[in-house]
Design a protein around this motif. Structure first.
Motif, short mmCIF file in Angstrom:
data_model
loop_
_atom_site.label_atom_id
_atom_site.label_comp_id
_atom_site.label_asym_id
_atom_site.label_seq_id
_atom_site.Cartn_x
_atom_site.Cartn_y
_atom_site.Cartn_z
N CYS A 84 -3.64 7.29 4.02
CA CYS A 84 -3.87 8.25 5.11
C CYS A 84 -4.76 9.40 4.69
O CYS A 84 -5.56 9.91 5.49
CB CYS A 84 -2.53 8.76 5.65
SG CYS A 84 -1.55 7.49 6.48
N HIS A 88 0.32 -4.35 2.67
CA HIS A 88 -1.10 -4.46 3.02
C HIS A 88 -1.40 -5.91 3.42
O HIS A 88 -1.97 -6.16 4.47
CB HIS A 88 -1.96 -4.04 1.83
CG HIS A 88 -3.43 -4.08 2.10
ND1 HIS A 88 -4.37 -3.57 1.24
CD2 HIS A 88 -4.15 -4.60 3.15
CE1 HIS A 88 -5.59 -3.74 1.74
NE2 HIS A 88 -5.48 -4.38 2.89
N GLN A 142 0.41 4.77 11.71
CA GLN A 142 0.96 4.77 10.36
C GLN A 142 0.93 6.16 9.75
O GLN A 142 1.86 6.56 9.02
CB GLN A 142 0.17 3.79 9.49
CG GLN A 142 0.56 3.81 8.02
CD GLN A 142 -0.34 2.91 7.19
OE1 GLN A 142 -1.02 2.04 7.72
NE2 GLN A 142 -0.36 3.12 5.89
N CYS A 143 -0.14 6.91 10.02
CA CYS A 143 -0.32 8.22 9.40
C CYS A 143 0.35 9.34 10.17
O CYS A 143 0.37 10.49 9.72
CB CYS A 143 -1.81 8.51 9.23
SG CYS A 143 -2.67 7.28 8.21
N SER A 155 1.24 4.49 1.50
CA SER A 155 0.73 5.02 2.75
C SER A 155 0.13 6.43 2.64
O SER A 155 -0.92 6.70 3.23
CB SER A 155 1.83 4.99 3.82
OG SER A 155 1.31 5.28 5.09
N SER A 178 0.83 -1.20 0.00
CA SER A 178 0.00 0.00 0.00
C SER A 178 0.87 1.26 0.00
O SER A 178 1.92 1.30 0.66
CB SER A 178 -0.90 -0.03 1.24
OG SER A 178 -1.58 1.19 1.40
#
Length: 249
Positions: A85, A106, A96-97, A81, A79
């Motif tokens: 996000c 993913h 993650q964000c 990111s 993915s």
């Protein structure tokens, strides 16, 4: 004697130039390939790992179980990111964000191929084969840098991993092995910010340029409705050798 000295000097200069060219090529090519796996000593990690990351598909109206479909191939999806996000309403609360991740894994999905002209949808693939207990925290820690979410890891293990693997450590180790074999281009932002080029074609070319083991049909570039990069996928046979990967599968 003088001629010999001149000859030796010319040879030395030629050798030095060749060495400089080789070193320059290495310096030029190395930055094009981003780190395959975020280093365990340098990647962001939460101060405290979550304790409520268990997953139960029966509590989610949009989930389903399919234990009847064949496993014809495997799809590794990574993915992008920033796009993920940007699509999340609660992005600020997601670890993650909160950090500068680029590509993350993913999941690795046991999948079934489309049969003739039969209907084929997400429901055609194996899914939620077993309801499992939470993954041990040592496994979360070990693989967190490639899948920076306890909830994501648990969900992917239960939704997909249980349909082929018996233990979560085997599932995540296979993910790590496959992901580590793919060089990640570091010019994705440059491509996505360039309105004059085909983003899908350029992203595919970036992967092919630094991954001689790949062919164009081994890669599936997935864009969202706004034509932003969502994911890049790679497909494998039962020996985990690359095979054609496209949306008709």
């Amino acid at each position: 004697m003088t001629n010999n000295r001149i000859r030796y000097l010319i040879i030395a200069v030629v050798i030095a130039l060749i060495l400089l060219i080789i070193i320059g090529a290495i310096i030029y090519l190395f930055p094009r390939s981003g780190r395959k796996v975020i280093d365990n000593d340098s990647c962001p990690r939460p101060q405290q790992y979550a304790t409520d990351y268990d997953f139960d598909y029966t509590t989610k109206s949009y989930e389903y179980r399919n234990t009847n479909s064949s496993i014809d191939y495997f799809r590794l999806s990574i993915s992008w990111s920033p796009t993920f996000c940007n699509e999340q309403r609660h992005a600020k609360t997601l670890f993650q964000c909160q950090h500068l991740f680029g590509f993350i894994v993913h999941g690795l999905w046991p999948s079934t191929m489309k049969k003739n002209n039969s209907l084929h949808s997400l429901h055609s693939h194996p899914r939620n084969c077993r309801n499992e207990k939470p993954i041990p925290i040592d496994i979360i820690r070990k693989y967190f840098c490639i899948m920076p979410s306890e909830i994501l890891m648990q969900a992917e293990w239960e939704k997909h991993g249980t349909c082929y693997w018996q233990k979560p450590e085997d599932y995540f180790e296979k993910i790590n092995t496959l992901y580590s074999n793919i060089n990640l281009p570091n010019n994705i932002n440059e491509i996505l910010n360039n309105p004059t080029i085909s983003k899908r074609t350029s992203i595919q070319s970036s992967f092919l340029n630094i991954n001689p083991q790949l062919k164009s049909d081994y890669i599936d570039i997935v864009m969202n409705k706004e034509k932003k990069l969502k994911e890049v996928a790679f497909c494998y046979d039962h020996s985990f050798s690359y095979i054609t990967c496209n949306r008709n599968m």
